[in-house]
Write a protein that holds these residues in place. Sequence first.
Motif, PDB file in Angstrom:
ATOM      1  N   THR A  76       0.744  -1.305  -0.162  1.00 36.16           N
ATOM      2  CA  THR A  76      -0.176  -0.145  -0.070  1.00 36.16           C
ATOM      3  C   THR A  76       0.809   1.320   0.086  1.00 36.16           C
ATOM      4  OG1 THR A  76      -0.226  -0.310   2.494  1.00 36.16           O
ATOM      5  CG2 THR A  76      -1.989  -1.044   1.158  1.00 36.16           C
ATOM      6  N   GLU A  77       2.094   1.206   0.288  1.00 30.86           N
ATOM      7  CA  GLU A  77       2.992   2.531   0.284  1.00 30.86           C
ATOM      8  C   GLU A  77       4.219   1.874  -0.708  1.00 30.86           C
ATOM      9  OE1 GLU A  77       3.873   4.137   4.003  1.00 30.86           O
ATOM     10  OE2 GLU A  77       2.543   2.994   5.050  1.00 30.86           O
ATOM     11  N   TYR A  79       8.003   1.499  -1.528  1.00 37.03           N
ATOM     12  CA  TYR A  79       9.235   1.325  -0.853  1.00 37.03           C
ATOM     13  C   TYR A  79      10.498   0.914  -1.810  1.00 37.03           C
ATOM     14  CZ  TYR A  79       6.915   1.731   3.675  1.00 37.03           C
ATOM     15  OH  TYR A  79       6.118   2.298   4.729  1.00 37.03           O
ATOM     16  N   TYR A  91       4.964  -1.444  -4.218  1.00 34.93           N
ATOM     17  CA  TYR A  91       4.221  -0.436  -4.884  1.00 34.93           C
ATOM     18  C   TYR A  91       2.679  -0.832  -5.146  1.00 34.93           C
ATOM     19  CZ  TYR A  91       3.606  -1.831  -9.787  1.00 34.93           C
ATOM     20  OH  TYR A  91       3.451  -2.534 -10.861  1.00 34.93           O
ATOM     21  N   HIS A  96       0.977   4.394  -7.345  1.00 39.37           N
ATOM     22  CA  HIS A  96       2.249   5.021  -7.155  1.00 39.37           C
ATOM     23  C   HIS A  96       2.903   5.168  -8.816  1.00 39.37           C
ATOM     24  CE1 HIS A  96       2.042   2.546  -3.123  1.00 39.37           C
ATOM     25  NE2 HIS A  96       1.870   4.197  -3.139  1.00 39.37           N
TER      26      HIS A  96
END
Length: 356
Positions: A76-77, A79, A91, A96
């Motif tokens: 969800t984020e 990196y 991603y 993203h």
Amino acid sequence: MSLNHQQKVYIPKAARTNQYIAAEIKVTDALLAHYPDLKTCYQTVSRSIFNLADQEELSNIHVITNDKLPVVRFHTEAYCFQTAEQIILFYNPAYHEAQNLITDDNYRARKIRIVFLATGDEIRSNSASFHAKVQSFLTKLMPQLPENELTVKIRDHQHLSYDFFAKAKGNKESYGFKLRAIGPRYKARNCPLPEEHSSLSYVTVKLPLGRRLKQSILPEHTNDFTPLYQKLEDAFLHATSAKQLKQVAMVANGLTPLVRNSKYDQVDGTDEVQMIGFDPNQEEQQFVRHWDGSQLVETVSFTIVAGKKDYKDAGFGRFMNQVEDALKKFTSELELDRSHEDLIVRFHQHISYQNS
């Protein structure tokens, strides 16, 4: 059961799809001769790549010039982590975007690797158009580079991942997939592949070694974990053999398993990666094991490779139904707690070819 039903596998609706394409350009003496140093080469080439990506509407792209292996996963984020040998990219394709140069200015890379991450919705449905867009991008990029003798190797990776125990956790909605092979799927969408291309399809399963599982098999206060691994190996082989799944592997040595077509790729291991080589055209039973009874790992990885008989125009639905049946038998024998444990199944489809 109807033939059409057998050709589909019903996977949780919450399954995640992913696609990324790696384009590998060899770093030659002739290429480097056009630049004063390595840093200038990497920066100039990456700038050309990012400028063209903007024009071609490719919004998530990473240039790697330190020969580390890209590993792409959903999160969800966003990196980007580096280990000594790997670039781990997390991603969410729906949100993203990135333009990232991952480099070591003083390191001469064997290849410049461009990693294109698919973005948007309906990743699997749009995989052919994404591949065609990358092909078009490379056709326009290569004349911009100062050396005209360069060739590109393209690797297209597609994943479909889900929790095998999703229903036990209340996620009962499912969707029927035929899981067609990449070649016929792309051809039907006007994205033909070169006649000479390598393909490999397989399933990986990640089994965490939880406290309950270990206590059910191992005696207390032991430093010999052989009974645990032997139990898992025996149960896995028994389950897969019953469904005529002949090319399988078990890795429990703390390394990241990497599956390759042994007919085309080298399968040497490294300090971080356990290479596993299979030739899908072989009919013989092949079991690859890498575990050490003196070492306790957190997760055991199992691999099941689709054989030649599984490559059909109708898709890999029948193969995946065999895999699911084998996993039901395997997990029942281990008496896993389906409502509290995860068993992540990932269906992989890979192709690769040289693009001159």
